[in-house]
Design a protein around this motif. Structure first.
Motif, short mmCIF file in Angstrom:
data_model
loop_
_atom_site.label_atom_id
_atom_site.label_comp_id
_atom_site.label_asym_id
_atom_site.label_seq_id
_atom_site.Cartn_x
_atom_site.Cartn_y
_atom_site.Cartn_z
N UNK A 1 0.71 -1.34 -0.06
CA UNK A 1 -0.07 -0.06 0.12
C UNK A 1 0.86 1.33 0.05
N UNK A 2 0.58 2.12 -0.97
CA UNK A 2 1.25 3.36 -1.23
C UNK A 2 0.24 4.49 -1.45
N UNK A 3 0.63 5.55 -0.83
CA UNK A 3 -0.12 7.00 -0.74
C UNK A 3 0.72 8.00 -1.09
N UNK A 4 0.26 8.72 -2.11
CA UNK A 4 1.12 9.91 -2.72
C UNK A 4 0.08 11.11 -2.40
N UNK A 5 0.43 12.16 -1.66
CA UNK A 5 -0.30 13.53 -1.83
C UNK A 5 0.65 14.64 -2.31
N UNK A 6 0.14 15.68 -3.13
CA UNK A 6 0.95 16.74 -3.37
C UNK A 6 0.45 18.01 -2.77
N UNK A 7 1.31 18.75 -2.38
CA UNK A 7 0.83 19.99 -1.79
C UNK A 7 1.33 21.15 -2.66
N UNK A 8 0.60 22.14 -3.11
CA UNK A 8 1.16 23.28 -3.78
C UNK A 8 1.65 24.37 -2.64
N UNK B 1 -3.75 2.07 7.79
CA UNK B 1 -4.29 3.22 8.59
C UNK B 1 -3.04 3.84 9.04
N UNK B 2 -1.67 3.17 9.24
CA UNK B 2 -0.69 3.92 9.48
C UNK B 2 -0.10 4.93 8.53
N UNK B 3 -0.30 4.12 7.37
CA UNK B 3 0.16 4.70 6.12
C UNK B 3 -0.49 6.25 5.86
N UNK B 4 -1.87 6.08 6.03
CA UNK B 4 -2.78 7.39 5.91
C UNK B 4 -2.28 8.46 6.90
N UNK B 5 -2.24 7.87 8.18
CA UNK B 5 -1.89 8.92 9.33
C UNK B 5 -0.60 9.61 9.18
N UNK B 6 0.23 8.93 8.65
CA UNK B 6 1.84 9.48 8.51
C UNK B 6 1.69 10.42 7.65
N UNK B 7 1.09 10.13 6.42
CA UNK B 7 1.02 11.29 5.19
C UNK B 7 0.10 12.23 5.64
N UNK B 8 -1.11 12.26 6.34
CA UNK B 8 -2.01 13.19 6.69
C UNK B 8 -1.21 14.36 7.57
N UNK B 9 -0.28 13.74 8.47
CA UNK B 9 0.45 14.58 9.62
C UNK B 9 1.17 15.51 8.87
N UNK B 10 2.06 14.98 7.80
CA UNK B 10 3.03 15.92 6.92
C UNK B 10 2.34 16.75 6.04
N UNK B 11 1.25 16.40 5.39
CA UNK B 11 0.64 17.23 4.50
C UNK B 11 -0.15 18.50 5.33
#
Length: 448
Positions: free
Chosen positions: A372-379, A430-440
């Motif tokens: 499982x991999x999650x990528x989000x972009x922030x401008x 769940x851990x994946x989503x939480x880790x990405x969201x805190x950085x985003x």
């Protein structure tokens, strides 16, 4: 010298806004002309290709003026795929090749990337030297030594023949119904022609460019359009290219997407079985899925990782003597055939696998189970440096601690757009989503 103008794939930005102005392109052409025109006792050549953006006319003209002002002769290819420029640079014995394109970006953007006389993209050092020449200014050629410009009408046909020659002699695609999505970009004529000439029944999508619709709800970054066509027409497979046709996504007969990692895994496995995989390794970037690495290791093969950018993949391939590499985003580099990523060529390799195995696309498109991999972009805005903010650094540290032993975190600035890319992998979604969201959230707070 630190590069200020060049990013991970040439110069890129909003057309008619700094740095992507006609004035900049003229100066860049003059600087590159001076850099490559070292031996003044012979003719010097540059080939220039472009995609279908309206601003391509402006940049093509400005680059031509810059090159000819230093005595370089210019050969204009018109709309052709990026890999065609790499190929034609060598076949026409040119000193340098130029592709005017912003790849998968929207029509409002444009970019300029260079190929050396060997058909490979320029090194960081060469780009830095060209920037230095731009800053210092270059001496114009004497009036009698100004270069000429000539339009080459058969460039795409030369490329077509080269691409077709990569399939085994005698192989035909007869009996295959193929949806080809050209993203209203550089391959809008080339790709359908090649597939038809090889015998496929072709369903074209994204082949009506108007200067503004490149990558607009089509192509490799928007495969849903092609997926609908695959299902509606009962096609066997779909091939989605991006605006300059150097990347690809594959769709099976159900419209399900296979990304670059899956395609590289398929090719690495097949090439290893045929004793064709040089060095027993595949070269990919830090963005490639951990599942790909595990798949290769299970077959006694290696994954060599590089920084993001197909240029860095190619540099590692050349240094290590490897012949297969690419990116999850769909750049697939096969140095036995080409000097850069080639979406159409990679798509043909997938079709060849279908023909040789007699299997459906769905049976060969998913080679491994991805982690499982999650990528989000922030401008972020001009002048902002969110990765230097204390809150962002703290959030990254917390996310890394959360993923420790169960995955990995990758934070980077895009080299082509003002984006911070936040990517993580973990066996726990769940851990994946939480880790990405805190950085985003931290990056968004730092950019307000």
């Amino acid at each position: 010298m630190t590069r200020k103008l060049f990013g991970t794939d040439g110069v890129r930005g909003r057309a008619n806004s700094a740095p992507m102005t006609a004035e900049m392109a003229l100066k860049l052409g003059a600087a590159a002309g001076r850099y490559f025109r070292r031996d003044r006792s012979r003719e010097h050549r540059v080939v220039i290709g472009k995609d279908t953006r309206l601003s391509g006319y402006m940049f093509e003209t400005a680059m031509t003026a810059g090159f000819t002002s230093t005595g370089m002769n210019v050969f204009l290819l018109g709309p052709v795929p990026t890999p065609a420029v790499g190929m034609l640079t060598t076949s026409m014995r040119a000193d340098v090749g130029v592709m005017i394109s912003a790849s998968h970006n929207p029509a409002e953007d444009n970019g300029i990337k260079f190929f050396g006389p060997d058909g490979f993209k320029l090194s960081d050092e060469a780009e830095s030297e060209i920037e230095r020449l731009m800053e210092e200014g270059v001496e114009a050629a004497q009036a009698a030594n100004i270069g000429r410009a000539k339009r080459i009408d058969d460039g795409r046909f030369r490329y077509n023949e080269r691409v077709k020659s990569t399939l085994p002699r005698g192989m035909t695609l007869a009996g295959l119904k193929v949806v080809i999505d050209c993203a209203n970009g550089a391959a809008y004529r080339t790709a359908p022609e090649v597939l038809w000439e090889l015998g496929a029944e072709v369903i074209p999508v994204g082949t009506a460019p108007n200067g503004f619709n490149i990558n607009d709800c089509c192509g490799s970054t928007h495969p849903a359009t092609a997926a609908e066509a695959v299902v509606a027409h009962g096609a066997d497979v779909g091939i989605c290219l991006d605006g300059d046709a150097d990347r690809v996504m594959i769709l099976d007969e159900n419209g399900i997407v296979a990304d670059g990692d899956q395609l590289m895994a398929l090719m690495a496995q097949r090439w290893a079985e045929q004793d064709r995989l040089a060095g027993g390794a595949l070269v990919a970037t830090v963005m490639s899925n951990l599942g790909l690495e595990r798949f290769l290791e299970g077959r006694g093969l290696r994954l060599e990782r590089t920084a993001v950018g197909d240029r860095y993949v190619v540099e590692r391939m050349r240094a290590g003597g490897f012949n297969l590499g690419g990116e999850q985003s769909g750049h697939i580099v096969m140095t036995d055939y080409a000097t850069t990523g080639d979406g159409l060529l990679a798509g043909l390799q997938f079709l060849a696998a279908m023909v040789e195995t007699g299997r459906r696309a769905s049976e060969i498109a998913k080679v491994f189970d991805p982690v499982p991999q999650l990528l989000k972009n922030v401008r972020y805005g001009t002048g902002q440096k969110p990765l230097e903010a204390a809150g962002v650094r703290a959030a990254i540290a917390d996310a890394e601690a959360k993923l420790d032993g169960n995955g990995r975190l990758l934070i980077r600035k895009s080299g082509t757009e003002p984006l911070i890319r936040v990517m993580a992998e973990s066996v726990s979604e769940a851990t994946l989503s939480e880790a990405v969201e805190m950085v985003v959230a931290a990056v968004q707070s730092a950019t307000r």
